[in-house]
Design an enzyme around this catalytic site. Structure first.
Site, PDB file in Angstrom:
ATOM      1  N   ASP A  87       0.802  -1.112  -0.010  1.00 40.52           N
ATOM      2  CA  ASP A  87      -0.108  -0.103   0.037  1.00 40.52           C
ATOM      3  C   ASP A  87       0.855   1.329   0.000  1.00 40.52           C
ATOM      4  O   ASP A  87       0.502   2.262  -0.009  1.00 40.52           O
ATOM      5  CB  ASP A  87      -1.058   0.112   1.134  1.00 40.52           C
ATOM      6  CG  ASP A  87      -0.349  -0.030   2.474  1.00 40.52           C
ATOM      7  OD1 ASP A  87       0.784  -1.023   2.415  1.00 40.52           O
ATOM      8  OD2 ASP A  87      -0.822   0.610   3.440  1.00 40.52           O
ATOM      9  N   HIS A  88       2.216   1.237  -0.061  1.00 37.40           N
ATOM     10  CA  HIS A  88       3.128   2.261  -0.035  1.00 37.40           C
ATOM     11  C   HIS A  88       3.945   2.187  -1.250  1.00 37.40           C
ATOM     12  O   HIS A  88       4.743   3.185  -1.516  1.00 37.40           O
ATOM     13  CB  HIS A  88       4.058   2.220   1.248  1.00 37.40           C
ATOM     14  CG  HIS A  88       3.157   2.487   2.348  1.00 37.40           C
ATOM     15  ND1 HIS A  88       3.027   3.619   3.032  1.00 37.40           N
ATOM     16  CD2 HIS A  88       2.504   1.642   3.265  1.00 37.40           C
ATOM     17  CE1 HIS A  88       2.468   3.523   4.296  1.00 37.40           C
ATOM     18  NE2 HIS A  88       1.976   2.428   4.229  1.00 37.40           N
ATOM     19  N   HIS A 307      -3.165   7.592   7.303  1.00 36.77           N
ATOM     20  CA  HIS A 307      -3.144   6.209   7.078  1.00 36.77           C
ATOM     21  C   HIS A 307      -4.253   5.606   8.070  1.00 36.77           C
ATOM     22  O   HIS A 307      -3.872   4.841   9.076  1.00 36.77           O
ATOM     23  CB  HIS A 307      -1.628   5.860   7.514  1.00 36.77           C
ATOM     24  CG  HIS A 307      -1.224   4.465   7.373  1.00 36.77           C
ATOM     25  ND1 HIS A 307      -1.670   3.432   8.227  1.00 36.77           N
ATOM     26  CD2 HIS A 307      -0.727   3.752   6.098  1.00 36.77           C
ATOM     27  CE1 HIS A 307      -1.040   2.209   7.691  1.00 36.77           C
ATOM     28  NE2 HIS A 307      -0.717   2.592   6.512  1.00 36.77           N
TER      29      HIS A 307
END
Length: 379
Positions: A87-88, A307
């Site tokens: 997800d990064h 986040h």
């Protein structure tokens, strides 16, 4: 001035309102439009062809998010990846491919764990990805092992405009890092009133004095730049943390920062419940309460939380039984008294650091400022 645009604020998976993690930071120099005349202020509009920016993390779909902003991939100066979780970083290959198709030819710096280099090599090999520009890959592991300027990388953005990127190890299930982004802008202004009062008419000598040169007039007068020019330095620092369950890892980093951007994946109650439900697996994230406690202890004036777990809806209503942003906000505010923002996709903030009068010993107004300036979708 640094301008932040959040391109993704969801943890792990995207939601209908939030994409996965990505943050753009524009490095704006208000002096870039040209030299000022006398003490007149510079224009705030920087040349659109010289608006360098950084990308911190690049979750899947980041390039789609960019289409809703005015950011150009041709002006992208560096990409910083905090860690290898998808997800990064899953959006990185596609973003680079789009940069190539948009006509980019300038080299691009990537600061990331060395595993990201292997990931990109695999994409280039197996998908025949062609990049008509050089990737200057700087592995974080090498950066932290260098003897001189450990964990630091300096980028020159132009005349009297510098950027320092510092890397800080964090605590997560995989090696994760935070980035300190420090912009320094120097500006020398000329005291035209004093020059006129001293009988020195406008001429090319004024420009030399403003550039720091000592000069001699036609009638033999020796003029010292320090007597007629002030050197103003503006320093702005933002610390952006990757996934991290121990904000204290950033104690040294935030000592002189204007803003901390940190994950707050859930409330403290939810975090404790997750850990109790599965003692053998700790997701190693921070709660809003943990970050707020750290920020209060360090006397930080400004924090932005991001986040967020997909369990939290984007609205803010503390009376609702549906988990939402109010739950995160109240969790942080229960221990933190400073300025607090909860990031949303496309939310934009400006950060202005202190201005020091290097050559003038008089006190100047020094105020660190963070302001929410709206959504990139509407600006």
């Amino acid at each position: 001035m640094l301008k932040l645009t959040f391109l993704g604020t969801s943890a792990g998976v995207p939601t209908k309102q939030r994409n996965v993690t990505a943050l753009a930071i524009e490095c704006l120099n208000p002096n870039a439009s040209g030299l000022s005349k006398g003490n007149q202020p510079h224009s705030n509009s920087q040349n659109k062809k010289s608006r360098p920016w950084l990308l911190i993390d690049c979750g899947e779909g980041t390039q789609q998010q960019l289409l809703h902003t005015k950011l150009s991939l041709r002006q992208l100066t560096a990409i910083c990846i905090t860690h290898v979780h998808g997800d990064h970083c899953y959006g990185l290959p596609g973003l680079l491919a789009s940069a190539a198709m948009s006509g980019r030819r300038e080299p691009l710096t990537i600061i990331a764990p060395k595993a990201i280099s292997s990931l990109l090599d695999a994409f280039i090999l197996h998908t025949e990805l062609y990049l008509p520009f050089t990737l200057n890959f700087v592995s974080i592991e090498n950066l932290l092992s260098q003897e001189d300027d450990k964990g630091k990388l300096k980028i020159d953005l132009g005349n009297q405009h510098q950027l320092m990127i510092e890397v800080y190890p964090l605590s997560h299930r995989v090696p994760s890092y935070g980035f300190g982004i420090t912009q320094t802008i120097n500006r020398r202004t000329l005291n035209t009133g004093k020059l006129i009062a001293d009988g020195i008419p406008a001429s090319a000598l004024w420009g030399k004095l403003q550039q720091g040169e000592n000069v001699i007039t036609e009638d033999g007068q020796h003029l010292h730049s320090a007597d007629y020019a002030n050197n103003k330095m503006q320093r702005t620092k933002v610390v952006v943390a990757g996934d991290n369950d121990t904000p204290e890892c950033l104690s040294e980093a935030v000592a002189d920062t204007d803003l901390l951007v940190h994950e707050a994946t859930y409330t403290h109650e939810v975090m404790m419940a997750i850990q109790a439900r599965n003692p053998d697996f700790d997701p190693m994230h921070s709660s809003a309460h943990i970050v707020g406690t750290f920020a209060q202890k360090m006397n930080l004036k400004n924090i932005i939380l991001t986040h967020f777990s997909a369990r939290y809806q984007s609205f803010d209503n503390s009376d609702s039984e549906t988990p939402n942003m109010a739950y995160i906000r109240l969790d942080a505010q229960s221990v933190y008294n400073g300025n607090l923002w909860l990031a949303a996709d496309f939310a934009q903030y400006t950060v202005n650091g202190d201005i020091d009068l290097v050559d003038d010993q008089e006190d100047s107004q020094k105020e660190s400022r963070v302001q929410y300036v709206g959504s990139a979708r509407s600006n």
